[in-house]
Motif scaffolding. Structure first.
Motif, PDB file in Angstrom:
ATOM      1  N   PRO A   1       0.839  -1.218   0.000  1.00  0.00           N
ATOM      2  CA  PRO A   1       0.000   0.000   0.000  1.00  0.00           C
ATOM      3  C   PRO A   1       0.866   1.258   0.000  1.00  0.00           C
ATOM      4  N   ALA A   2       0.418   2.265  -0.708  1.00  0.00           N
ATOM      5  CA  ALA A   2       1.158   3.529  -0.787  1.00  0.00           C
ATOM      6  C   ALA A   2       0.736   4.439   0.361  1.00  0.00           C
ATOM      7  N   HIS A   3       1.179   4.109   1.574  1.00  0.00           N
ATOM      8  CA  HIS A   3       0.824   4.898   2.748  1.00  0.00           C
ATOM      9  C   HIS A   3       1.421   6.302   2.670  1.00  0.00           C
ATOM     10  N   ALA A   4       0.643   7.286   3.048  1.00  0.00           N
ATOM     11  CA  ALA A   4       1.136   8.667   3.093  1.00  0.00           C
ATOM     12  C   ALA A   4       2.127   8.831   4.236  1.00  0.00           C
ATOM     13  N   ILE A   5       3.125   9.679   4.026  1.00  0.00           N
ATOM     14  CA  ILE A   5       4.133   9.927   5.066  1.00  0.00           C
ATOM     15  C   ILE A   5       4.289  11.414   5.373  1.00  0.00           C
ATOM     16  N   ALA A   6       3.676  12.266   4.565  1.00  0.00           N
ATOM     17  CA  ALA A   6       3.830  13.709   4.749  1.00  0.00           C
ATOM     18  C   ALA A   6       3.388  14.132   6.148  1.00  0.00           C
ATOM     19  N   SER A   7       4.198  14.969   6.773  1.00  0.00           N
ATOM     20  CA  SER A   7       3.876  15.574   8.081  1.00  0.00           C
ATOM     21  C   SER A   7       3.757  14.568   9.216  1.00  0.00           C
ATOM     22  N   LEU A   8       4.343  13.389   9.053  1.00  0.00           N
ATOM     23  CA  LEU A   8       4.271  12.374  10.106  1.00  0.00           C
ATOM     24  C   LEU A   8       5.597  12.250  10.846  1.00  0.00           C
ATOM     25  N   ALA A   9       5.515  11.873  12.112  1.00  0.00           N
ATOM     26  CA  ALA A   9       6.688  11.532  12.911  1.00  0.00           C
ATOM     27  C   ALA A   9       6.778  10.019  13.036  1.00  0.00           C
ATOM     28  N   GLY A  10       7.997   9.505  13.042  1.00  0.00           N
ATOM     29  CA  GLY A  10       8.195   8.063  13.141  1.00  0.00           C
ATOM     30  C   GLY A  10       9.353   7.724  14.048  1.00  0.00           C
ATOM     31  N   THR A  11       9.658   6.433  14.107  1.00  0.00           N
ATOM     32  CA  THR A  11      10.738   5.943  14.965  1.00  0.00           C
ATOM     33  C   THR A  11      11.567   4.908  14.219  1.00  0.00           C
ATOM     34  N   SER A  12      12.774   4.688  14.707  1.00  0.00           N
ATOM     35  CA  SER A  12      13.550   3.539  14.258  1.00  0.00           C
ATOM     36  C   SER A  12      12.781   2.270  14.596  1.00  0.00           C
ATOM     37  N   PHE A  13      12.792   1.302  13.673  1.00  0.00           N
ATOM     38  CA  PHE A  13      12.134   0.032  13.966  1.00  0.00           C
ATOM     39  C   PHE A  13      13.136  -0.936  14.578  1.00  0.00           C
ATOM     40  N   LYS A  14      12.765  -1.488  15.744  1.00  0.00           N
ATOM     41  CA  LYS A  14      13.569  -2.495  16.419  1.00  0.00           C
ATOM     42  C   LYS A  14      12.735  -3.759  16.591  1.00  0.00           C
ATOM     43  N   HIS A  15      13.321  -4.907  16.275  1.00  0.00           N
ATOM     44  CA  HIS A  15      12.569  -6.158  16.298  1.00  0.00           C
ATOM     45  C   HIS A  15      11.957  -6.437  17.666  1.00  0.00           C
ATOM     46  N   GLU A  16      12.645  -6.052  18.733  1.00  0.00           N
ATOM     47  CA  GLU A  16      12.134  -6.337  20.071  1.00  0.00           C
ATOM     48  C   GLU A  16      10.847  -5.573  20.384  1.00  0.00           C
ATOM     49  N   HIS A  17      10.570  -4.535  19.589  1.00  0.00           N
ATOM     50  CA  HIS A  17       9.338  -3.765  19.804  1.00  0.00           C
ATOM     51  C   HIS A  17       8.138  -4.330  19.046  1.00  0.00           C
ATOM     52  N   LEU A  18       8.359  -5.337  18.200  1.00  0.00           N
ATOM     53  CA  LEU A  18       7.274  -5.812  17.345  1.00  0.00           C
ATOM     54  C   LEU A  18       6.030  -6.245  18.125  1.00  0.00           C
ATOM     55  N   PRO A  19       6.149  -7.029  19.201  1.00  0.00           N
ATOM     56  CA  PRO A  19       4.921  -7.411  19.922  1.00  0.00           C
ATOM     57  C   PRO A  19       4.125  -6.208  20.424  1.00  0.00           C
ATOM     58  N   ALA A  20       4.817  -5.196  20.954  1.00  0.00           N
ATOM     59  CA  ALA A  20       4.119  -4.011  21.461  1.00  0.00           C
ATOM     60  C   ALA A  20       3.504  -3.208  20.320  1.00  0.00           C
ATOM     61  N   ILE A  21       4.221  -3.112  19.201  1.00  0.00           N
ATOM     62  CA  ILE A  21       3.684  -2.387  18.044  1.00  0.00           C
ATOM     63  C   ILE A  21       2.441  -3.093  17.515  1.00  0.00           C
ATOM     64  N   THR A  22       2.513  -4.412  17.434  1.00  0.00           N
ATOM     65  CA  THR A  22       1.374  -5.182  16.956  1.00  0.00           C
ATOM     66  C   THR A  22       0.186  -5.044  17.900  1.00  0.00           C
ATOM     67  N   ALA A  23       0.455  -5.070  19.200  1.00  0.00           N
ATOM     68  CA  ALA A  23      -0.623  -4.942  20.185  1.00  0.00           C
ATOM     69  C   ALA A  23      -1.294  -3.574  20.110  1.00  0.00           C
ATOM     70  N   ASP A  24      -0.512  -2.549  19.764  1.00  0.00           N
ATOM     71  CA  ASP A  24      -1.071  -1.199  19.648  1.00  0.00           C
ATOM     72  C   ASP A  24      -2.043  -1.074  18.481  1.00  0.00           C
ATOM     73  N   GLY A  25      -1.874  -1.935  17.479  1.00  0.00           N
ATOM     74  CA  GLY A  25      -2.728  -1.850  16.306  1.00  0.00           C
ATOM     75  C   GLY A  25      -2.314  -0.708  15.397  1.00  0.00           C
ATOM     76  N   PRO A  26      -3.124  -0.393  14.391  1.00  0.00           N
ATOM     77  CA  PRO A  26      -2.783   0.677  13.441  1.00  0.00           C
ATOM     78  C   PRO A  26      -2.506   1.984  14.168  1.00  0.00           C
ATOM     79  N   GLN A  27      -1.459   2.667  13.729  1.00  0.00           N
ATOM     80  CA  GLN A  27      -1.068   3.902  14.389  1.00  0.00           C
ATOM     81  C   GLN A  27      -0.595   4.922  13.370  1.00  0.00           C
ATOM     82  N   ARG A  28      -0.585   6.141  13.786  1.00  0.00           N
ATOM     83  CA  ARG A  28      -0.141   7.228  12.934  1.00  0.00           C
ATOM     84  C   ARG A  28       1.377   7.353  13.043  1.00  0.00           C
TER      85      ARG A  28
END
Length: 308
Positions: free
Chosen positions: A19-46
């Motif tokens: 999918p061509a997700h929009a990225i304009a005006s968004l803040a993000g983070t470095s992706f670390k594998h150890e965070h995957l369970p927490a990211i998945t539990a959070d569900g869709p996020q901005r």
């Protein structure tokens, strides 16, 4: 952008795997594998995630399965750290091909590399080393960027360095050097605000003056990160671009100034060692998003007033 890059970009846009997700005006983070369970539990996020290209240059396995999962639901920024764009020798063709394959495979929203070098002949240094700002090094860097952009079929963003030494043979300022690169190659820029603060402190120049002379119109992404304080051999303060803690207050202030001048653009919080739990890292991105949203709101109000 030349005709070949435009054609390649247009072709890629019609054959997207993700999918061509929009990225304009968004803040993000470095992706670390150890965070995957927490990211998945959070569900869709901005927001969005950035990954280092060199961590995914194998053909398959768990890293790619995880990145495919992340990429389906989020925009991704692909950040190279080992291209050695500022180096004196030709680019490593095998490395460039692996980089090109990753761009094709994951269709990142942003692609970036460093204004630095990290190889000499067959030796690979685990660091991003500075280069003199001369006509010869300018020509070499531009040639390397042209080669990378032709290989991947799209412009890259070039990141300003954090430095600990300067070169007496330099004949232009860092901002002038970077401006010339962007003008000659058509590349965009990745403004690392922490790097500006680190270098300004280490070399005794004004971070505000640096930003005033930086070509902000060419900036397509911003990096924020933490730094560490040390002392040099004379006992003076020395800052290290360590990515091992929260963004410093002084860096947040500089970031606010940049967004006020440039407007909201994608912003990435880097945290690569002493990695905290996901909520702590996520809170840093939320703080950046609040600044982006505040200035987006100001711009929107001004536009509405102008149209009234």
């Amino acid at each position: 952008m030349n005709a070949d890059l435009i054609t390649a970009t247009a072709f890629a846009a019609n054959t997207l795997r993700f999918p061509a997700h929009a990225i304009a005006s968004l803040a993000g983070t470095s992706f670390k594998h150890e965070h995957l369970p927490a990211i998945t539990a959070d569900g869709p996020q901005r927001g969005f995630f950035e990954v280092h290209a060199e961590n995914y240059m194998g053909a398959g396995g768990p890293p790619h399965r995880i990145l495919e999962q992340i990429r389906r639901d989020n925009p991704v920024s692909l950040h190279g750290v080992c291209m050695s764009i500022g180096g004196p020798q030709p680019l490593d063709r095998a490395h460039l091909e692996r980089f090109r394959s990753l761009v094709e495979r994951y269709e990142p929203a942003l692609v970036s590399e460093h204004l630095a070098w990290s190889t000499h002949q067959t030796t690979f240094f685990n660091d991003l080393l500075p280069l003199p700002y001369t006509k010869d090094s300018l020509a070499r860097v531009c040639d390397h960027i042209d080669e990378v952009q032709a290989a991947i079929g799209r412009p890259i963003l070039l990141e300003n360095p954090s430095t600990y030494v300067t070169f007496s043979e330099s004949t232009m300022s860092e901002t002038g050097f970077i401006r010339s690169i962007a003008r000659r190659t058509g590349c965009g820029l990745l403004l690392d605000v922490n790097n500006v603060f680190v270098s300004a402190t280490n070399h005794g120049f004004s971070a505000l003056d640096y930003l005033a002379d930086f070509p902000l119109a060419d900036v397509g992404e911003i990096h924020l990160a933490g730094h560490a304080e040390q002392s040099d051999d004379e006992g003076d303060l020395l800052l290290i671009d360590s990515h091992d803690g929260p963004v410093a207050d002084a860096v947040w202030k500089l970031y606010d100034i940049v967004i006020a001048r440039r407007g909201p653009i994608p912003t990435l919080v880097e945290w690569d060692s002493n990695i905290p739990d996901w909520p702590i890292l996520r809170a840093e991105a939320i703080a950046a998003q609040a600044i982006l949203d505040r200035y987006a709101s100001i711009i929107s109000r001004n536009q509405n007033h102008a149209a009234a």
